[in-house]
Design a protein around this motif. Structure first.
Motif, short mmCIF file in Angstrom:
data_model
loop_
_atom_site.label_atom_id
_atom_site.label_comp_id
_atom_site.label_asym_id
_atom_site.label_seq_id
_atom_site.Cartn_x
_atom_site.Cartn_y
_atom_site.Cartn_z
N ASN A 128 -17.86 46.58 42.02
CA ASN A 128 -19.32 46.59 41.86
C ASN A 128 -20.07 46.28 43.15
O ASN A 128 -21.30 46.19 43.15
CB ASN A 128 -19.76 45.65 40.72
CG ASN A 128 -19.67 44.17 41.08
OD1 ASN A 128 -19.44 43.79 42.23
ND2 ASN A 128 -19.88 43.32 40.08
N GLY A 129 -19.32 46.11 44.24
CA GLY A 129 -19.95 45.95 45.54
C GLY A 129 -20.37 44.54 45.89
O GLY A 129 -20.95 44.31 46.96
N THR A 130 -20.05 43.56 45.03
CA THR A 130 -20.41 42.17 45.36
C THR A 130 -19.63 41.68 46.57
O THR A 130 -20.15 40.94 47.40
CB THR A 130 -20.16 41.26 44.14
OG1 THR A 130 -21.00 41.69 43.06
CG2 THR A 130 -20.48 39.81 44.46
N ILE A 131 -18.36 42.07 46.67
CA ILE A 131 -17.57 41.76 47.86
C ILE A 131 -17.87 42.82 48.92
O ILE A 131 -17.59 44.01 48.73
CB ILE A 131 -16.06 41.73 47.55
CG1 ILE A 131 -15.73 40.60 46.58
CG2 ILE A 131 -15.25 41.55 48.85
CD1 ILE A 131 -14.27 40.52 46.19
N GLY A 132 -18.47 42.38 50.01
CA GLY A 132 -18.77 43.28 51.11
C GLY A 132 -17.89 42.99 52.31
O GLY A 132 -17.00 42.13 52.27
N ASN A 133 -18.16 43.68 53.40
CA ASN A 133 -17.33 43.53 54.60
C ASN A 133 -17.36 42.12 55.15
O ASN A 133 -16.37 41.64 55.70
CB ASN A 133 -17.78 44.53 55.67
CG ASN A 133 -17.46 45.95 55.31
OD1 ASN A 133 -16.50 46.21 54.58
ND2 ASN A 133 -18.25 46.89 55.82
N GLY A 134 -18.48 41.44 55.01
CA GLY A 134 -18.59 40.10 55.59
C GLY A 134 -18.42 38.96 54.60
O GLY A 134 -18.58 37.79 54.99
N THR A 135 -18.09 39.28 53.35
CA THR A 135 -17.97 38.22 52.34
C THR A 135 -16.74 37.37 52.61
O THR A 135 -15.64 37.88 52.81
CB THR A 135 -17.87 38.82 50.93
OG1 THR A 135 -18.93 39.75 50.73
CG2 THR A 135 -17.94 37.72 49.87
#
Length: 305
Positions: A128-135
């Motif tokens: 769902n996109g909650t984890i992004g590249n900088g998470t």
């Protein structure tokens, strides 16, 4: 509801001080002032409150169970973090879509991620996109470990091999000898989606002559890049998995197949020698060793914290 969740389990998690202190240390290191944090499977709310104490500007905490979410909400309010932490009843496998999350904390782990829902929740957050590249993820890496042993499966004069979770102090005392060192079976990185269906072939060097009739499964959890924790009293406890008895020789290599679906439980967990051997030992149906205290029963799925 497909998880086991109640205040007794929450209490066990809180009383597991090595586990809880390890997360406290990792959160203090990783959460920066002004960060937005998501805590999945919040339980008592302890990890959410660690994040708030570390300076997070806002923490969204979710738990699948209404009574546990209420308990966490009360803890948050009673400790003065009601203006920072929002607690919601929500299934971690169907998390909310949140943008701009800096840190995700989640402890839905059991040994090898067999029964609990860490893998499913992680995959949902990736999808769902909650984890992004900088998470930043706490934990962010997980290693499945295995050791081959001879184990005493005799109970009150009867031999009864079964999967045993080491929630009782007597469980590990039943190991008669180790025939291998602890071996890395699987190295998982949480910054990418996980393959839930596991089907691996293991080659384990043998360090000592002896009979092997079981494997001990443990884990190593990396909370930060340079800080890892092993099994504790309520997280990734050792699990004893029986095997057909086989005599192994020092210097040899034992080959096994392991297959399971993450989150499905030990009922579908498979661990077997790759090839049947004529040297496999057939044990008598009755045990000859003395009686021992019966350890806790097979593992169940638990909601954390």
């Amino acid at each position: 509801m497909d998880v086991f969740s109640n205040l007794m389990v929450i209490g066990e998690c809180l009383l597991d001080e090595p586990r809880t202190r390890a997360f406290e240390r990792a959160i203090a290191h990783s959460v920066k002032p002004g960060d937005r944090v998501l805590d999945v499977g919040t339980g008592s709310g302890i990890l959410a409150m660690f994040s708030a104490r570390a300076g997070a500007s806002h923490v969204t905490a979710i738990d699948i169970a209404a009574d546990i979410a209420k308990f966490a909400r009360n803890n948050v309010e009673n400790n003065g973090y009601g203006n920072v932490i929002d607690v919601h009843e929500c299934d971690g496998k169907q998390p909310p879509v949140l943008r701009g999350i800096d840190v995700i904390t989640m402890e839905l782990m059991d040994t090898w991620l067999v029964a609990e829902q860490q893998a499913h929740a992680l995959n949902a957050l990736h999808a769902n996109g909650t984890i992004g590249n900088g998470t930043r993820l706490i934990p962010h890496r997980y290693q499945c470990l295995i050791e081959l042993v001879e184990y005493d499966f005799s109970f009150y004069g009867f031999r009864m091999p079964f999967v045993i979770q080491a929630r009782n102090h007597t469980v590990m005392k039943r190991i008669r000898r180790s025939v291998s060192r602890v071996h890395l079976a699987h190295d998982l990185h949480f910054d990418k989606p996980l393959h839930l269906a596991v089907d691996r072939h293991l080659s384990i060097p043998i360090d000592d002559d002896g009979l092997c009739n079981a494997a001990v499964l443990t884990a190593r959890t990396f909370l930060t890049a340079d800080f890892a924790i092993g099994s504790t009293s309520d997280m990734n406890m050792p699990v004893i998995v029986p095997l057909p008895a086989r005599r192994l020789r020092r210097g040899g290599v034992a080959t096994l197949d392991v297959s399971y679906s993450m989150g499905a439980g030990f009922g579908s967990f498979g661990l077997a020698w790759q090839e049947a051997e004529s040297s496999d030992v057939i044990l008598p149906p009755r045990a000859t060793s003395g009686l021992h205290v019966f350890p806790e029963a097979q593992p169940g799925i638990q909601q954390r914290r």
